[in-house]
Scaffold this active site. Sequence first.
Site, PDB file in Angstrom:
ATOM      1  N   HIS A  89      43.866  33.783 -18.086  1.00  0.00           N
ATOM      2  CA  HIS A  89      42.691  34.453 -17.523  1.00  0.00           C
ATOM      3  C   HIS A  89      43.071  35.683 -16.713  1.00  0.00           C
ATOM      4  O   HIS A  89      42.269  36.586 -16.524  1.00  0.00           O
ATOM      5  CB  HIS A  89      41.903  33.501 -16.627  1.00  0.00           C
ATOM      6  CG  HIS A  89      41.361  32.299 -17.340  1.00  0.00           C
ATOM      7  ND1 HIS A  89      40.372  32.386 -18.295  1.00  0.00           N
ATOM      8  CD2 HIS A  89      41.681  30.988 -17.235  1.00  0.00           C
ATOM      9  CE1 HIS A  89      40.096  31.162 -18.746  1.00  0.00           C
ATOM     10  NE2 HIS A  89      40.877  30.305 -18.115  1.00  0.00           N
ATOM     11  N   HIS A 116      46.362  37.240  -7.340  1.00  0.00           N
ATOM     12  CA  HIS A 116      46.050  37.534  -8.740  1.00  0.00           C
ATOM     13  C   HIS A 116      45.176  38.771  -8.783  1.00  0.00           C
ATOM     14  O   HIS A 116      44.771  39.284  -7.740  1.00  0.00           O
ATOM     15  CB  HIS A 116      45.345  36.341  -9.401  1.00  0.00           C
ATOM     16  CG  HIS A 116      44.049  35.990  -8.748  1.00  0.00           C
ATOM     17  ND1 HIS A 116      43.949  35.112  -7.683  1.00  0.00           N
ATOM     18  CD2 HIS A 116      42.778  36.434  -8.965  1.00  0.00           C
ATOM     19  CE1 HIS A 116      42.694  35.021  -7.300  1.00  0.00           C
ATOM     20  NE2 HIS A 116      41.956  35.826  -8.054  1.00  0.00           N
ATOM     21  N   HIS A 118      42.074  41.304 -11.058  1.00  0.00           N
ATOM     22  CA  HIS A 118      40.964  41.417 -12.011  1.00  0.00           C
ATOM     23  C   HIS A 118      40.875  42.884 -12.413  1.00  0.00           C
ATOM     24  O   HIS A 118      40.953  43.766 -11.559  1.00  0.00           O
ATOM     25  CB  HIS A 118      39.652  40.963 -11.371  1.00  0.00           C
ATOM     26  CG  HIS A 118      39.684  39.537 -10.880  1.00  0.00           C
ATOM     27  ND1 HIS A 118      39.264  38.478 -11.649  1.00  0.00           N
ATOM     28  CD2 HIS A 118      40.097  39.009  -9.696  1.00  0.00           C
ATOM     29  CE1 HIS A 118      39.419  37.354 -10.967  1.00  0.00           C
ATOM     30  NE2 HIS A 118      39.920  37.650  -9.769  1.00  0.00           N
ATOM     31  N   THR A 224      35.643  33.273  -7.515  1.00  0.00           N
ATOM     32  CA  THR A 224      34.969  34.076  -8.550  1.00  0.00           C
ATOM     33  C   THR A 224      35.258  33.579  -9.957  1.00  0.00           C
ATOM     34  O   THR A 224      34.926  34.253 -10.929  1.00  0.00           O
ATOM     35  CB  THR A 224      35.373  35.558  -8.440  1.00  0.00           C
ATOM     36  OG1 THR A 224      36.780  35.686  -8.685  1.00  0.00           O
ATOM     37  CG2 THR A 224      35.027  36.121  -7.066  1.00  0.00           C
ATOM     38  N   THR A 225      35.880  32.408 -10.077  1.00  0.00           N
ATOM     39  CA  THR A 225      36.057  31.741 -11.370  1.00  0.00           C
ATOM     40  C   THR A 225      35.663  30.277 -11.200  1.00  0.00           C
ATOM     41  O   THR A 225      35.690  29.753 -10.073  1.00  0.00           O
ATOM     42  CB  THR A 225      37.521  31.817 -11.849  1.00  0.00           C
ATOM     43  OG1 THR A 225      38.382  31.234 -10.857  1.00  0.00           O
ATOM     44  CG2 THR A 225      37.954  33.248 -12.113  1.00  0.00           C
TER      45      THR A 225
END
Length: 306
Positions: A89, A116, A118, A224-225
């Site tokens: 992801h 992480h 995005h 947000t996931t």
Amino acid sequence: MRCVLSAVLLPLILRSCTGADWCYQTQVSCPSPCKGPDRWSEVNLDCGKNRQSPINIVTKKTKLDERLTPFKFTGYQTLFESTMKNNGHSVKVSIPITATVSGGNLGETYKAVQFHLHWGTNGGPGSEHTIDGEQYPMELHIVHMKQRYNRLEDALRDPSGVAVLGFFYEVSSSANKKYDLFTQGLRSIQNTNGNTTLSKISLNQLILSEANMTNYYRYDGSLTTPGCTEAVVWTVFENPIPLDGEQLQAFSNLKFSDGKQMVGTFRPVQPRNGRVVYRSSGVAVVASAVLILVSISAALGLSRMN
């Protein structure tokens, strides 16, 4: 015979289009067995609740909060070695050292767990949060949990158990040398579950400096996931990190678990649902400076006319 075959195959075809796994909008297609952001609540009910992230931050509707003072960081300057992984992801890096953040009206000390990112497509719009509708090319999330917890799962049961620091990226005309090792490592993890060793990196290298971090926004939100747990104190910094086009594009060379190009790895903004977004005094000072400049310009214009 054809009717019998149709009766057997049709449910199989439909099932193949309605899988239970979640994915980003760029992955949604039949027969891809995944559910895009508009169906994440089918994967986890929390994704349909009222305190979801990300959001669009409307600056004129933010509220000044004098308690949003500068942060205190420890361990952010420490070099460490960790594993950078393509988890199907995003690209994720665990933080093996003790690095903490406090102050800024967080209430408690939070320790860093992982970070992480995005991003969009080949350096195009891809941040999760937006500012007055503007979407930046990429967004970094440094995930922290309250220091008193040993597991992230426990912190997520606390309504303010997790603190995420969010940083935007902007396109620069020159490469950001501090990101060279990171972007080079992306070449080794293009496929899902690919991993490589990331060495001699610090959190300070990622954010460039702790010194220019007084301008930020604060609100209560969620992961947000999926599972979209509403346990996150969000801090979104105003000043973006510069990367050149080639560095930003390197992220789009990664692949999802289905082999597709890993692009558009962001959740669309969610309804604010009456939540107040607060701004630090640093943001207010910047806004005031702009107003002062406008006033001076107007005054000079009037004096010339006279």
